[in-house]
Structure formats: structure tokens, C-alpha cells
Design a protein around this motif. Sequence first.
Motif, PDB file in Angstrom:
ATOM      1  N   VAL A 184     -11.140 -79.071  40.698  1.00 11.78           N
ATOM      2  CA  VAL A 184     -12.169 -79.073  39.647  1.00 11.78           C
ATOM      3  C   VAL A 184     -11.727 -79.735  38.350  1.00 11.78           C
ATOM      4  CG1 VAL A 184     -13.124 -76.956  40.602  1.00 11.78           C
ATOM      5  CG2 VAL A 184     -11.509 -76.808  38.706  1.00 11.78           C
ATOM      6  N   SER A 185     -10.441 -80.017  38.209  1.00 17.20           N
ATOM      7  CA  SER A 185      -9.949 -80.459  36.904  1.00 17.20           C
ATOM      8  C   SER A 185     -10.473 -81.828  36.483  1.00 17.20           C
ATOM      9  CB  SER A 185      -8.416 -80.470  36.894  1.00 17.20           C
ATOM     10  OG  SER A 185      -7.927 -81.358  37.885  1.00 17.20           O
ATOM     11  N   GLY A 186     -10.834 -82.690  37.415  1.00 22.22           N
ATOM     12  CA  GLY A 186     -11.286 -84.027  37.044  1.00 22.22           C
ATOM     13  C   GLY A 186     -12.796 -84.200  37.056  1.00 22.22           C
ATOM     14  N   LEU A 187     -13.542 -83.094  37.033  1.00 24.96           N
ATOM     15  CA  LEU A 187     -14.997 -83.178  37.181  1.00 24.96           C
ATOM     16  C   LEU A 187     -15.748 -82.997  35.870  1.00 24.96           C
ATOM     17  CD1 LEU A 187     -15.390 -81.119  40.499  1.00 24.96           C
ATOM     18  CD2 LEU A 187     -15.136 -83.597  40.206  1.00 24.96           C
ATOM     19  N   ASN A 188     -15.044 -83.032  34.740  1.00 24.27           N
ATOM     20  CA  ASN A 188     -15.672 -82.891  33.424  1.00 24.27           C
ATOM     21  C   ASN A 188     -16.575 -81.658  33.383  1.00 24.27           C
ATOM     22  OD1 ASN A 188     -16.397 -83.397  30.781  1.00 24.27           O
ATOM     23  ND2 ASN A 188     -17.827 -85.058  31.280  1.00 24.27           N
ATOM     24  N   TRP A 195     -11.894 -67.482  26.819  1.00 27.77           N
ATOM     25  CA  TRP A 195     -11.741 -68.215  28.068  1.00 27.77           C
ATOM     26  C   TRP A 195     -12.409 -69.591  27.945  1.00 27.77           C
ATOM     27  CZ3 TRP A 195      -9.275 -65.833  32.285  1.00 27.77           C
ATOM     28  CH2 TRP A 195      -9.030 -64.463  32.144  1.00 27.77           C
ATOM     29  N   ARG A 196     -11.731 -70.589  28.445  1.00 27.28           N
ATOM     30  CA  ARG A 196     -12.281 -71.956  28.427  1.00 27.28           C
ATOM     31  C   ARG A 196     -12.895 -72.280  29.776  1.00 27.28           C
ATOM     32  NH1 ARG A 196     -10.074 -77.078  29.603  1.00 27.28           N
ATOM     33  NH2 ARG A 196      -7.995 -76.181  29.866  1.00 27.28           N
ATOM     34  N   LEU A 197     -14.112 -72.786  29.748  1.00 32.62           N
ATOM     35  CA  LEU A 197     -14.800 -73.167  30.981  1.00 32.62           C
ATOM     36  C   LEU A 197     -14.173 -74.445  31.534  1.00 32.62           C
ATOM     37  CD1 LEU A 197     -17.178 -72.725  32.968  1.00 32.62           C
ATOM     38  CD2 LEU A 197     -18.511 -74.268  31.507  1.00 32.62           C
ATOM     39  N   LEU A 198     -13.689 -74.349  32.761  1.00 27.84           N
ATOM     40  CA  LEU A 198     -13.102 -75.509  33.412  1.00 27.84           C
ATOM     41  C   LEU A 198     -14.078 -76.184  34.361  1.00 27.84           C
ATOM     42  CD1 LEU A 198     -10.267 -76.858  33.372  1.00 27.84           C
ATOM     43  CD2 LEU A 198      -9.763 -75.601  35.477  1.00 27.84           C
ATOM     44  N   TYR A 199     -14.986 -75.380  34.915  1.00 26.11           N
ATOM     45  CA  TYR A 199     -15.923 -75.945  35.902  1.00 26.11           C
ATOM     46  C   TYR A 199     -17.136 -75.043  36.024  1.00 26.11           C
ATOM     47  CZ  TYR A 199     -17.924 -76.966  40.503  1.00 26.11           C
ATOM     48  OH  TYR A 199     -18.794 -77.254  41.530  1.00 26.11           O
ATOM     49  N   SER A 200     -18.312 -75.662  36.134  1.00 27.28           N
ATOM     50  CA  SER A 200     -19.543 -74.950  36.443  1.00 27.28           C
ATOM     51  C   SER A 200     -20.348 -75.785  37.426  1.00 27.28           C
ATOM     52  CB  SER A 200     -20.366 -74.693  35.178  1.00 27.28           C
ATOM     53  OG  SER A 200     -21.644 -74.174  35.521  1.00 27.28           O
ATOM     54  N   SER A 201     -20.703 -75.194  38.553  1.00 27.36           N
ATOM     55  CA  SER A 201     -21.519 -75.921  39.526  1.00 27.36           C
ATOM     56  C   SER A 201     -22.906 -76.209  38.961  1.00 27.36           C
ATOM     57  CB  SER A 201     -21.633 -75.108  40.816  1.00 27.36           C
ATOM     58  OG  SER A 201     -22.273 -73.858  40.576  1.00 27.36           O
ATOM     59  N   ALA A 202     -23.353 -75.416  37.971  1.00 27.67           N
ATOM     60  CA  ALA A 202     -24.682 -75.615  37.390  1.00 27.67           C
ATOM     61  C   ALA A 202     -24.770 -76.908  36.603  1.00 27.67           C
ATOM     62  CB  ALA A 202     -25.036 -74.434  36.491  1.00 27.67           C
ATOM     63  N   SER A 220     -23.848 -79.763  37.347  1.00 31.78           N
ATOM     64  CA  SER A 220     -24.120 -80.944  38.174  1.00 31.78           C
ATOM     65  C   SER A 220     -25.588 -81.348  38.119  1.00 31.78           C
ATOM     66  CB  SER A 220     -23.720 -80.684  39.625  1.00 31.78           C
ATOM     67  OG  SER A 220     -24.514 -79.643  40.177  1.00 31.78           O
ATOM     68  N   SER A 221     -26.456 -80.447  37.609  1.00 35.60           N
ATOM     69  CA  SER A 221     -27.874 -80.767  37.451  1.00 35.60           C
ATOM     70  C   SER A 221     -28.127 -81.591  36.195  1.00 35.60           C
ATOM     71  CB  SER A 221     -28.701 -79.478  37.402  1.00 35.60           C
ATOM     72  OG  SER A 221     -28.367 -78.723  36.257  1.00 35.60           O
ATOM     73  N   ARG A 222     -27.047 -81.918  35.449  1.00 35.66           N
ATOM     74  CA  ARG A 222     -27.116 -82.702  34.215  1.00 35.66           C
ATOM     75  C   ARG A 222     -27.914 -81.979  33.126  1.00 35.66           C
ATOM     76  NH1 ARG A 222     -24.273 -84.446  37.526  1.00 35.66           N
ATOM     77  NH2 ARG A 222     -23.747 -86.610  37.961  1.00 35.66           N
ATOM     78  N   SER A 223     -27.872 -80.664  33.122  1.00 34.69           N
ATOM     79  CA  SER A 223     -28.556 -79.887  32.099  1.00 34.69           C
ATOM     80  C   SER A 223     -27.560 -78.952  31.463  1.00 34.69           C
ATOM     81  CB  SER A 223     -29.704 -79.079  32.728  1.00 34.69           C
ATOM     82  OG  SER A 223     -30.231 -78.163  31.793  1.00 34.69           O
ATOM     83  N   LEU A 224     -27.567 -78.849  30.143  1.00 42.65           N
ATOM     84  CA  LEU A 224     -26.639 -77.959  29.466  1.00 42.65           C
ATOM     85  C   LEU A 224     -26.860 -76.511  29.871  1.00 42.65           C
ATOM     86  CD1 LEU A 224     -26.522 -79.392  25.830  1.00 42.65           C
ATOM     87  CD2 LEU A 224     -25.026 -79.868  27.770  1.00 42.65           C
ATOM     88  N   GLY A 225     -28.059 -76.180  30.292  1.00 39.70           N
ATOM     89  CA  GLY A 225     -28.341 -74.825  30.738  1.00 39.70           C
ATOM     90  C   GLY A 225     -28.128 -74.633  32.214  1.00 39.70           C
ATOM     91  N   GLY A 226     -27.648 -75.648  32.897  1.00 41.19           N
ATOM     92  CA  GLY A 226     -27.440 -75.529  34.325  1.00 41.19           C
ATOM     93  C   GLY A 226     -28.764 -75.411  35.047  1.00 41.19           C
ATOM     94  N   GLY A 246     -17.875 -80.151  35.712  1.00 38.59           N
ATOM     95  CA  GLY A 246     -18.940 -80.201  36.704  1.00 38.59           C
ATOM     96  C   GLY A 246     -20.015 -81.206  36.405  1.00 38.59           C
ATOM     97  N   LEU A 247     -19.984 -81.828  35.232  1.00 37.83           N
ATOM     98  CA  LEU A 247     -21.022 -82.778  34.839  1.00 37.83           C
ATOM     99  C   LEU A 247     -21.030 -84.030  35.716  1.00 37.83           C
ATOM    100  CD1 LEU A 247     -20.767 -82.493  30.948  1.00 37.83           C
ATOM    101  CD2 LEU A 247     -22.753 -81.876  32.338  1.00 37.83           C
ATOM    102  N   VAL A 248     -19.885 -84.396  36.280  1.00 36.27           N
ATOM    103  CA  VAL A 248     -19.813 -85.598  37.111  1.00 36.27           C
ATOM    104  C   VAL A 248     -19.555 -85.247  38.568  1.00 36.27           C
ATOM    105  CG1 VAL A 248     -19.041 -87.034  35.196  1.00 36.27           C
ATOM    106  CG2 VAL A 248     -17.337 -85.911  36.635  1.00 36.27           C
ATOM    107  N   ALA A 249     -19.794 -83.990  38.943  1.00 32.72           N
ATOM    108  CA  ALA A 249     -19.514 -83.546  40.312  1.00 32.72           C
ATOM    109  C   ALA A 249     -20.556 -84.096  41.281  1.00 32.72           C
ATOM    110  CB  ALA A 249     -19.491 -82.025  40.368  1.00 32.72           C
ATOM    111  N   SER A 250     -20.073 -84.625  42.400  1.00 37.28           N
ATOM    112  CA  SER A 250     -20.952 -85.064  43.479  1.00 37.28           C
ATOM    113  C   SER A 250     -21.195 -83.891  44.433  1.00 37.28           C
ATOM    114  CB  SER A 250     -20.316 -86.228  44.234  1.00 37.28           C
ATOM    115  OG  SER A 250     -19.120 -85.803  44.888  1.00 37.28           O
ATOM    116  N   VAL A 251     -22.008 -84.122  45.433  1.00 36.91           N
ATOM    117  CA  VAL A 251     -22.266 -83.081  46.428  1.00 36.91           C
ATOM    118  C   VAL A 251     -20.974 -82.699  47.139  1.00 36.91           C
ATOM    119  CG1 VAL A 251     -23.520 -82.531  48.539  1.00 36.91           C
ATOM    120  CG2 VAL A 251     -24.665 -83.809  46.723  1.00 36.91           C
ATOM    121  N   ASP A 252     -20.147 -83.692  47.463  1.00 34.50           N
ATOM    122  CA  ASP A 252     -18.866 -83.404  48.113  1.00 34.50           C
ATOM    123  C   ASP A 252     -17.942 -82.620  47.189  1.00 34.50           C
ATOM    124  OD1 ASP A 252     -19.676 -84.698  50.402  1.00 34.50           O
ATOM    125  OD2 ASP A 252     -18.712 -86.607  49.889  1.00 34.50           O
ATOM    126  N   ASP A 253     -17.957 -82.958  45.903  1.00 34.86           N
ATOM    127  CA  ASP A 253     -17.129 -82.220  44.939  1.00 34.86           C
ATOM    128  C   ASP A 253     -17.560 -80.755  44.867  1.00 34.86           C
ATOM    129  OD1 ASP A 253     -15.634 -84.479  44.209  1.00 34.86           O
ATOM    130  OD2 ASP A 253     -17.118 -85.067  42.701  1.00 34.86           O
TER     131      ASP A 253
END
Length: 283
Positions: free
Chosen positions: A94-98, A138-145, A147-153, A100-107
Motif C-alpha cells: 500500500v505504500s506507493g498508492l498515495n 495515527w496517519r492514514l497510509l491507505y484507504s480503499s475508499a 480509489s473512487s477519487r472522492s475525498l469522502g470515499g 489509495g488515490l491511485v490504486a487500480s483494481v489489482d492494487d
Amino acid sequence: MAASSTFSSLLPSPPALLSDHRSPPPSIRFSFSSLTVPKSSRLGFTVPERRNLAANSSLVEVSIGGDRDPPPSSGSGGDDKQIALLKLKLLSVVSGLNRGLVASVDDLQRAEVAAKELETAGGPVDLTDDLDKLQGKWRLLYSSAFSSRSLGGSRPGLPTGRLIPVTLGQVFQRIDVFSKDFDNIAEVELGAPWPFPPLEATATLAHKFELLGTCKIKITFEKTTVKTSGNLSQIPPFDIPRLPDSFRPSSNPGTGDFEVTYVDDNLRITRGDRGELRVFVIA
């Protein structure tokens, strides 16, 4: 281990060593001037630390042989190693996915699998008597939400890079288990037409929380505070008025809940009420 050593006594000759197997084990004395010792890192790994012992170069006696029993081994050593490896695997995924903002389906799938493995190895979470495990920032490292390109997930939120150019900075959760304060903190940058500079701000969404059962956290929204930074840092913080409940969309009732599925001193995994997977590290 790096060490400079000098023999202060000679070993007995080979015949003397073999003459009587019941004799006490011989000793070798070393004089250490420096020593490298392991120091635990926050992620559970050891980092060498060099200590200078020249100021107090005392002799250390080392026994060879003898009938001493070996030190008992920790029964959880294997589990600890497995969890450390699974944590490293999840962080590398998850560390290189910004966040989750740039996460693909495979990611998203790889992150889900890695999180599941760690959750299974860690076992069920029970915060009934260990709520202090949540304490801290706590710092957010990854959120699957994200990936929808919305700040609210998956919840209604400001679209990133569409109507208004928005750059999402660091996101934190600040939890105080004594006052039951639960703050979501987001650093954002809003674009502005030329020649005006972008607006930098930190938004703090204040909540109160309560523990439901053993690992479910319910949060209730209270207010949003905005603090500008950069060129407008002189503006004092201000609160954004909360919408009356009668005007609040049914999809955003002001409350939410999530389950803590893994937590230790430096990493936390949560599952949201709408299926969001989030990974946090202690800030």
C-alpha cells in the motif's frame, strides 16, 4: 558484532583439556572497547546501535562448554516473526498508492489479501480492556475508499480534480480514549484561478466515539474546524456551521461505525460500515 578483543589469559593446552572431562569448563576473558547491540524499531525489527565502551573497558568472562541449560525460547517467537513479515508485506503493497488515490483494481485486491492475512495471524481484536491501544495520532497510509477519487470515499464528498482542483495532503486520526474525542484531520490544497495562489488549509472533523462490543467503534460528528496555512496562515481557525438534521442527507446522518480488525503499537487496520479498508501507522 564489531569488537576489539585481547586475550588476558592463555587457554590450557589440549592434553590438559582432555585429561579430565569432569573438570570445570575453561573461561576466556575478553576486553571490549566497543559493542553493537540491537535496538527495537517501531515496526518490530531490530536496528544495530553502536555503543562505545572505551571509557569503562571492564573484562567480560565467557564460559565455553559446561552443563548449563540453554535459555528458554519464547513460544510466541514464531508468531511474532510471521506477523512482522505480514506487516512488512502489507506496508509494501500500500505504500506507493498515495493513500489509495491511485490504486487500480489489482492494487485493491492485493491490499485486501495482505490485510486479510495479517488480520488472521493477529486473531480477533478485543478492546474491552485494551482501549488504550487506540490512543494517539495515527496517519492514514491507505484507504480503499479513496480509489473512487472522492475525498469522502464511498460517502458523498468533494470530487478531486473535477469541479475544483483539490490536492489531498496527509490525513490523520487523533484519538483520545479518556475524553472520547475522535478527530479526522485532513490537509488539503484548493486550486485558485491565476494569478492567485492555491489555498492551503487543515480541516478537523471533530467526533465523539464509543466502543460497541469488543472491537466496533461508533463515532458521532460534532463540528468541522478549518485552519488556513501558507499565505493565509494569519487567519484564525474558524468553524463551519453544521447543517440541521432536517437538512442533512439520509446518506450522511452524522454518525458512522467501523471495526478495528488489527492493532498493535504502530499499525492499525479498520473496516468501515460501508466496506472501506483503512490502514494506519502511528504518527
